[in-house]
Design a protein around this motif. Structure first.
Motif, PDB file in Angstrom:
ATOM      1  N   GLY A   1     103.237  64.626  81.966  1.00  0.00           N
ATOM      2  CA  GLY A   1     102.695  65.799  82.367  1.00  0.00           C
ATOM      3  C   GLY A   1     103.033  66.118  83.715  1.00  0.00           C
ATOM      4  N   VAL A   2     102.617  65.145  84.446  1.00  0.00           N
ATOM      5  CA  VAL A   2     102.788  65.266  85.876  1.00  0.00           C
ATOM      6  C   VAL A   2     104.141  65.270  86.392  1.00  0.00           C
ATOM      7  CG1 VAL A   2     102.386  64.059  88.291  1.00  0.00           C
ATOM      8  CG2 VAL A   2     100.587  64.049  86.290  1.00  0.00           C
ATOM      9  N   MET A   3     104.932  64.441  85.650  1.00  0.00           N
ATOM     10  CA  MET A   3     106.663  64.509  86.080  1.00  0.00           C
ATOM     11  C   MET A   3     107.085  65.925  85.753  1.00  0.00           C
ATOM     12  SD  MET A   3     107.724  60.798  85.185  1.00  0.00           S
ATOM     13  CE  MET A   3     106.837  60.236  84.166  1.00  0.00           C
ATOM     14  N   TRP A   4     106.487  66.437  84.531  1.00  0.00           N
ATOM     15  CA  TRP A   4     107.187  67.866  84.283  1.00  0.00           C
ATOM     16  C   TRP A   4     106.487  69.060  84.892  1.00  0.00           C
ATOM     17  CZ3 TRP A   4     107.721  66.816  78.313  1.00  0.00           C
ATOM     18  CH2 TRP A   4     108.711  66.188  77.964  1.00  0.00           C
ATOM     19  N   ASN A   5     105.333  68.514  85.786  1.00  0.00           N
ATOM     20  CA  ASN A   5     104.599  69.661  86.100  1.00  0.00           C
ATOM     21  C   ASN A   5     104.143  70.607  84.957  1.00  0.00           C
ATOM     22  OD1 ASN A   5     102.987  70.855  88.007  1.00  0.00           O
ATOM     23  ND2 ASN A   5     104.625  72.466  88.587  1.00  0.00           N
ATOM     24  N   ASP A   6     103.582  70.005  83.936  1.00  0.00           N
ATOM     25  CA  ASP A   6     103.100  70.578  82.546  1.00  0.00           C
ATOM     26  C   ASP A   6     101.720  70.290  82.562  1.00  0.00           C
ATOM     27  OD1 ASP A   6     102.341  71.382  79.849  1.00  0.00           O
ATOM     28  OD2 ASP A   6     104.640  71.130  79.292  1.00  0.00           O
ATOM     29  N   ARG A   7     100.881  71.502  82.871  1.00  0.00           N
ATOM     30  CA  ARG A   7      99.259  71.196  82.950  1.00  0.00           C
ATOM     31  C   ARG A   7      98.755  71.211  81.559  1.00  0.00           C
ATOM     32  NH1 ARG A   7      98.944  75.637  87.700  1.00  0.00           N
ATOM     33  NH2 ARG A   7      99.159  74.219  89.260  1.00  0.00           N
ATOM     34  N   ALA A   8      99.355  71.715  80.535  1.00  0.00           N
ATOM     35  CA  ALA A   8      98.804  71.670  79.047  1.00  0.00           C
ATOM     36  C   ALA A   8      98.830  70.145  78.700  1.00  0.00           C
ATOM     37  CB  ALA A   8      99.658  72.586  78.210  1.00  0.00           C
ATOM     38  N   ILE A   9      99.972  69.562  79.037  1.00  0.00           N
ATOM     39  CA  ILE A   9     100.139  68.174  78.586  1.00  0.00           C
ATOM     40  C   ILE A   9      99.160  67.389  79.429  1.00  0.00           C
ATOM     41  CG2 ILE A   9     101.592  66.095  78.711  1.00  0.00           C
ATOM     42  CD1 ILE A   9     103.783  67.845  77.900  1.00  0.00           C
ATOM     43  N   MET A  10      99.070  67.776  80.557  1.00  0.00           N
ATOM     44  CA  MET A  10      97.890  66.930  81.227  1.00  0.00           C
ATOM     45  C   MET A  10      96.662  67.301  80.813  1.00  0.00           C
ATOM     46  SD  MET A  10      99.337  67.146  85.384  1.00  0.00           S
ATOM     47  CE  MET A  10      99.830  68.738  85.502  1.00  0.00           C
ATOM     48  N   LEU A  11      96.090  68.300  80.589  1.00  0.00           N
ATOM     49  CA  LEU A  11      95.032  68.763  80.039  1.00  0.00           C
ATOM     50  C   LEU A  11      94.558  68.170  78.706  1.00  0.00           C
ATOM     51  CD1 LEU A  11      92.327  70.448  80.071  1.00  0.00           C
ATOM     52  CD2 LEU A  11      93.538  72.309  79.299  1.00  0.00           C
ATOM     53  N   ILE A  12      95.423  68.097  77.633  1.00  0.00           N
ATOM     54  CA  ILE A  12      95.113  67.821  76.563  1.00  0.00           C
ATOM     55  C   ILE A  12      94.734  66.319  76.754  1.00  0.00           C
ATOM     56  CG2 ILE A  12      97.394  67.310  75.624  1.00  0.00           C
ATOM     57  CD1 ILE A  12      94.389  68.487  73.721  1.00  0.00           C
ATOM     58  N   HIS A  13      95.479  65.349  77.540  1.00  0.00           N
ATOM     59  CA  HIS A  13      95.399  63.949  77.503  1.00  0.00           C
ATOM     60  C   HIS A  13      94.088  63.589  78.433  1.00  0.00           C
ATOM     61  CE1 HIS A  13      99.203  64.034  75.764  1.00  0.00           C
ATOM     62  NE2 HIS A  13      99.002  63.144  75.203  1.00  0.00           N
ATOM     63  N   LEU A  14      93.787  64.420  79.220  1.00  0.00           N
ATOM     64  CA  LEU A  14      92.550  64.119  80.153  1.00  0.00           C
ATOM     65  C   LEU A  14      91.319  64.440  79.229  1.00  0.00           C
ATOM     66  CD1 LEU A  14      93.332  65.684  83.533  1.00  0.00           C
ATOM     67  CD2 LEU A  14      92.742  63.265  82.893  1.00  0.00           C
ATOM     68  N   VAL A  15      91.461  65.194  78.187  1.00  0.00           N
ATOM     69  CA  VAL A  15      90.261  65.722  77.410  1.00  0.00           C
ATOM     70  C   VAL A  15      90.377  64.560  76.293  1.00  0.00           C
ATOM     71  CG1 VAL A  15      89.372  67.296  75.402  1.00  0.00           C
ATOM     72  CG2 VAL A  15      90.445  68.131  77.644  1.00  0.00           C
ATOM     73  N   ALA A  16      91.439  63.987  75.893  1.00  0.00           N
ATOM     74  CA  ALA A  16      91.328  63.063  74.877  1.00  0.00           C
ATOM     75  C   ALA A  16      90.702  61.721  75.624  1.00  0.00           C
ATOM     76  CB  ALA A  16      92.834  62.557  74.416  1.00  0.00           C
ATOM     77  N   LEU A  17      91.085  61.367  76.964  1.00  0.00           N
ATOM     78  CA  LEU A  17      90.619  60.156  77.610  1.00  0.00           C
ATOM     79  C   LEU A  17      89.141  60.489  77.763  1.00  0.00           C
ATOM     80  CD1 LEU A  17      91.185  57.740  79.184  1.00  0.00           C
ATOM     81  CD2 LEU A  17      91.403  59.033  81.180  1.00  0.00           C
ATOM     82  N   GLY A  18      88.530  61.614  77.924  1.00  0.00           N
ATOM     83  CA  GLY A  18      87.094  61.819  78.231  1.00  0.00           C
ATOM     84  C   GLY A  18      86.494  61.538  76.941  1.00  0.00           C
ATOM     85  N   SER A  19      86.951  61.941  76.007  1.00  0.00           N
ATOM     86  CA  SER A  19      86.425  61.927  74.444  1.00  0.00           C
ATOM     87  C   SER A  19      86.594  60.346  74.170  1.00  0.00           C
ATOM     88  CB  SER A  19      87.418  62.731  73.280  1.00  0.00           C
ATOM     89  OG  SER A  19      87.453  64.038  73.643  1.00  0.00           O
ATOM     90  N   MET A  20      87.566  59.443  74.532  1.00  0.00           N
ATOM     91  CA  MET A  20      87.550  58.096  74.308  1.00  0.00           C
ATOM     92  C   MET A  20      86.507  57.657  74.881  1.00  0.00           C
ATOM     93  SD  MET A  20      91.325  57.260  73.992  1.00  0.00           S
ATOM     94  CE  MET A  20      91.053  55.433  73.933  1.00  0.00           C
ATOM     95  N   ILE A  21      86.333  57.840  76.305  1.00  0.00           N
ATOM     96  CA  ILE A  21      85.276  57.181  77.155  1.00  0.00           C
ATOM     97  C   ILE A  21      83.991  57.567  76.758  1.00  0.00           C
ATOM     98  CG2 ILE A  21      84.243  57.484  79.337  1.00  0.00           C
ATOM     99  CD1 ILE A  21      87.147  57.751  80.645  1.00  0.00           C
ATOM    100  N   ALA A  22      83.700  58.931  76.225  1.00  0.00           N
ATOM    101  CA  ALA A  22      82.313  59.168  75.703  1.00  0.00           C
ATOM    102  C   ALA A  22      81.896  58.522  74.458  1.00  0.00           C
ATOM    103  CB  ALA A  22      82.151  60.603  75.570  1.00  0.00           C
ATOM    104  N   GLY A  23      82.735  58.184  73.728  1.00  0.00           N
ATOM    105  CA  GLY A  23      82.977  57.506  72.342  1.00  0.00           C
ATOM    106  C   GLY A  23      82.435  56.070  72.557  1.00  0.00           C
ATOM    107  N   LEU A  24      83.146  55.216  73.672  1.00  0.00           N
ATOM    108  CA  LEU A  24      82.865  53.870  73.833  1.00  0.00           C
ATOM    109  C   LEU A  24      81.503  53.813  74.591  1.00  0.00           C
ATOM    110  CD1 LEU A  24      86.472  53.086  75.329  1.00  0.00           C
ATOM    111  CD2 LEU A  24      85.506  52.189  73.250  1.00  0.00           C
ATOM    112  N   LEU A  25      80.868  54.706  75.348  1.00  0.00           N
ATOM    113  CA  LEU A  25      79.665  54.522  76.113  1.00  0.00           C
ATOM    114  C   LEU A  25      78.502  55.013  75.315  1.00  0.00           C
ATOM    115  CD1 LEU A  25      80.427  56.446  79.543  1.00  0.00           C
ATOM    116  CD2 LEU A  25      80.502  53.795  78.910  1.00  0.00           C
ATOM    117  N   SER A  26      78.817  55.654  74.153  1.00  0.00           N
ATOM    118  CA  SER A  26      77.914  55.776  73.115  1.00  0.00           C
ATOM    119  C   SER A  26      77.577  54.825  72.090  1.00  0.00           C
ATOM    120  CB  SER A  26      78.286  57.046  72.439  1.00  0.00           C
ATOM    121  OG  SER A  26      79.273  56.815  71.322  1.00  0.00           O
ATOM    122  N   ARG A  27      78.286  53.738  72.145  1.00  0.00           N
ATOM    123  CA  ARG A  27      78.102  52.646  71.029  1.00  0.00           C
ATOM    124  C   ARG A  27      76.866  51.835  71.341  1.00  0.00           C
ATOM    125  NH1 ARG A  27      83.195  49.824  68.890  1.00  0.00           N
ATOM    126  NH2 ARG A  27      83.611  51.565  67.516  1.00  0.00           N
TER     127      ARG A  27
END
Length: 79
Positions: free
Chosen positions: A53-79
């Motif tokens: 996403g960064v290489m293509w300057n595609d904010r949609a790709i960057m956004l969806i993967h940042l949200v997915a990363l945030g969700s993963m981190i939240a899930g791991l911290l809630s264990r």
């Protein structure tokens, strides 16, 4: 006569396919309850696709993967 792609296109192609394969294996490892390997594979895929996403300057790709990363981190911290 074959024309070669610019070097950055070949690199981006390699990153996106590596990230895609990592995510596919992450899904499979999740299905077979192979934690924490599934998380490691998802992280490889997320970082790879965010980089694309960064290489293509595609904010949609960057956004969806940042949200997915945030969700993963939240899930791991809630264990």
């Amino acid at each position: 006569m074959q024309t070669s792609l610019p070097r950055n296109v070949n690199f981006t192609h390699a990153v996106k396919w590596t990230a895609s394969v990592a995510q596919i294996f992450g899904y499979a490892f999740t299905a077979f309850d192979m934690a924490p390997w599934n998380i490691y594979l998802f992280l490889i895929g997320l970082v790879g696709w965010f980089s694309v996403g960064v290489m293509w300057n595609d904010r949609a790709i960057m956004l969806i993967h940042l949200v997915a990363l945030g969700s993963m981190i939240a899930g791991l911290l809630s264990r």
